[in-house]
Design a protein around this motif. Structure first.
Motif, mmCIF file in Angstrom:
data_model
loop_
_atom_site.group_PDB
_atom_site.id
_atom_site.type_symbol
_atom_site.label_atom_id
_atom_site.label_comp_id
_atom_site.label_asym_id
_atom_site.label_seq_id
_atom_site.Cartn_x
_atom_site.Cartn_y
_atom_site.Cartn_z
ATOM 1 N N SER A 46 31.253 39.843 20.464
ATOM 2 C CA SER A 46 31.348 41.100 21.327
ATOM 3 C C SER A 46 31.633 40.503 22.831
ATOM 4 N N ARG A 47 31.011 39.383 23.228
ATOM 5 C CA ARG A 47 31.359 38.931 24.557
ATOM 6 C C ARG A 47 32.662 38.908 24.873
ATOM 7 N N ASP A 48 33.339 38.049 24.021
ATOM 8 C CA ASP A 48 34.810 37.971 23.979
ATOM 9 C C ASP A 48 35.573 39.342 24.171
ATOM 10 N N ARG A 49 35.189 40.321 23.203
ATOM 11 C CA ARG A 49 35.825 41.516 23.303
ATOM 12 C C ARG A 49 35.588 42.187 24.495
ATOM 13 N N THR A 50 34.315 42.278 25.336
ATOM 14 C CA THR A 50 34.238 42.672 26.691
ATOM 15 C C THR A 50 34.833 42.057 27.734
ATOM 16 N N ARG A 51 35.139 40.691 27.652
ATOM 17 C CA ARG A 51 35.868 40.055 28.597
ATOM 18 C C ARG A 51 37.187 40.338 28.375
ATOM 19 N N LEU A 52 37.740 40.623 27.126
ATOM 20 C CA LEU A 52 39.270 41.004 27.018
ATOM 21 C C LEU A 52 39.141 42.490 27.988
ATOM 22 N N LYS A 53 38.374 43.293 27.597
ATOM 23 C CA LYS A 53 38.498 44.536 28.150
ATOM 24 C C LYS A 53 38.335 44.620 29.646
ATOM 25 N N LEU A 54 37.783 43.810 30.113
ATOM 26 C CA LEU A 54 37.598 43.622 31.687
ATOM 27 C C LEU A 54 38.934 42.935 32.171
ATOM 28 N N THR A 55 39.353 41.931 31.621
ATOM 29 C CA THR A 55 40.505 41.165 31.813
ATOM 30 C C THR A 55 41.805 42.464 31.916
ATOM 31 N N LEU A 56 41.768 43.089 31.029
ATOM 32 C CA LEU A 56 42.883 44.277 31.015
ATOM 33 C C LEU A 56 42.588 45.126 31.975
ATOM 34 N N ARG A 57 41.369 45.613 32.390
ATOM 35 C CA ARG A 57 41.223 46.481 33.538
ATOM 36 C C ARG A 57 41.493 45.578 34.772
ATOM 37 N N ALA A 58 41.251 44.362 34.865
ATOM 38 C CA ALA A 58 41.374 43.645 36.139
ATOM 39 C C ALA A 58 43.079 43.674 36.335
ATOM 40 N N LYS A 59 43.938 43.360 35.274
ATOM 41 C CA LYS A 59 45.455 43.398 35.123
ATOM 42 C C LYS A 59 45.709 44.808 35.833
ATOM 43 N N LEU A 61 44.363 46.787 37.621
ATOM 44 C CA LEU A 61 44.325 46.979 39.075
ATOM 45 C C LEU A 61 45.132 46.137 39.780
ATOM 46 N N GLY A 62 45.898 45.230 39.258
ATOM 47 C CA GLY A 62 46.818 44.388 39.707
ATOM 48 C C GLY A 62 46.191 43.085 40.316
ATOM 49 N N LEU A 63 45.093 42.749 39.830
ATOM 50 C CA LEU A 63 44.664 41.362 40.150
ATOM 51 C C LEU A 63 45.245 40.341 39.305
ATOM 52 N N SER A 64 45.434 39.045 39.699
ATOM 53 C CA SER A 64 45.842 37.941 39.080
ATOM 54 C C SER A 64 45.032 37.271 37.892
ATOM 55 N N LEU A 65 45.317 36.838 36.800
ATOM 56 C CA LEU A 65 44.310 36.391 35.853
ATOM 57 C C LEU A 65 43.308 35.401 36.464
ATOM 58 N N ASN A 66 43.770 34.707 37.488
ATOM 59 C CA ASN A 66 42.664 33.625 38.072
ATOM 60 C C ASN A 66 41.496 34.452 38.733
ATOM 61 N N ASP A 70 37.616 34.464 37.653
ATOM 62 C CA ASP A 70 36.614 34.309 38.475
ATOM 63 C C ASP A 70 35.612 35.481 38.506
ATOM 64 N N LEU A 71 36.121 36.670 38.777
ATOM 65 C CA LEU A 71 35.173 37.836 38.560
ATOM 66 C C LEU A 71 34.425 37.851 37.214
ATOM 67 N N ILE A 72 34.806 37.653 36.401
ATOM 68 C CA ILE A 72 34.395 37.850 34.893
ATOM 69 C C ILE A 72 33.425 36.647 34.534
ATOM 70 N N ASP A 73 33.847 35.575 35.120
ATOM 71 C CA ASP A 73 33.020 34.325 34.774
ATOM 72 C C ASP A 73 31.786 34.550 35.532
ATOM 73 N N MET A 74 31.497 35.001 36.894
ATOM 74 C CA MET A 74 30.336 35.476 37.685
ATOM 75 C C MET A 74 29.581 36.447 36.708
ATOM 76 N N TYR A 75 29.867 37.101 35.895
ATOM 77 C CA TYR A 75 28.641 37.893 34.965
ATOM 78 C C TYR A 75 28.206 37.174 33.901
ATOM 79 N N ASP A 76 28.677 35.943 33.779
ATOM 80 C CA ASP A 76 27.851 34.836 32.812
ATOM 81 C C ASP A 76 26.853 34.070 33.424
ATOM 82 N N SER A 77 26.742 34.331 34.955
ATOM 83 C CA SER A 77 25.744 33.644 35.820
ATOM 84 C C SER A 77 24.661 34.287 35.638
#
Length: 134
Positions: A46-59, A61-66, A70-77
Motif C-alpha cells: 500500500s505504501r508503494d501504491r501511495t508513493r506511485l499516486k503521489l509521484t503521478l500527482r507531482a508529475k 504539477l510539473g515537478l521533476s522526478l527528483n 525528495d518530497l515523498i521521501d520526507m513522508y517516510d521520516s
C-alpha cells in the motif's frame, strides 16, 4: 494483512505501462518486495501504491522526478510535517515562477503571431484587390 499489488494491477489502475513502473522503481520511488523463484515477481505494498499516486500527482504539477522523490521521501521520516510543508512550498514557488515565465514567453509569441497574421491578411487583401493573386 496489508494490501499487496502486482505490477500489472498498478499499471492498470494508474493507466501506466509496467515499464514506467519499473522506471519509477529504478528512480527509487518504489521499493517492491520480491517473491517467487529468484525473486522475479514484484509485490507492491500500500505504501508503494501511495508513493506511485503521489509521484503521478507531482508529475502533473510539473515537478521533476527528483523533486517528487525528495518530497515523498520526507513522508517516510518522523511525522513532523512542518519541514515537509515548508519544502513543498519552496518547490511549488519555484515551479510557479517557472510556469509564469513560460506563460509570459507564450503570450509574447502569440502577440507576435497575431501581428504577422494581421500583416499577412492585409497584404493578401491588397493583392486580391489588385488582381495579382495567382
Amino acid at each position: 494483512m496489508a494490501n499487496l499489488y502486482t505490477i500489472s494491477e498498478l499499471a492498470q489502475e494508474f493507466d501506466l505501462t509496467t515499464r514506467a513502473i519499473r522506471f519509477y522503481e529504478d528512480m527509487g520511488l518504489l521499493e517492491p518486495a520480491r517473491s517467487g523463484p529468484g525473486g522475479r515477481i514484484r509485490v507492491y505494498s500500500s505504501r508503494d501504491r501511495t508513493r506511485l499516486k503521489l509521484t503521478l500527482r507531482a508529475k502533473r504539477l510539473g515537478l521533476s522526478l527528483n523533486e517528487a522523490k525528495d518530497l515523498i521521501d520526507m513522508y517516510d521520516s518522523p511525522r513532523d510535517t512542518v519541514p515537509q510543508l515548508k519544502k513543498f512550498l519552496i518547490v511549488l514557488a519555484g515551479h510557479r515562477q517557472q510556469l509564469e515565465s513560460q506563460l509570459a514567453d507564450l503570450e509574447a509569441t502569440l502577440d507576435e503571431v497575431k501581428v504577422h497574421e494581421k500583416e499577412t491578411r492585409s497584404v493578401l487583401n491588397k493583392a486580391s484587390k489588385s488582381g495579382s493573386v495567382g
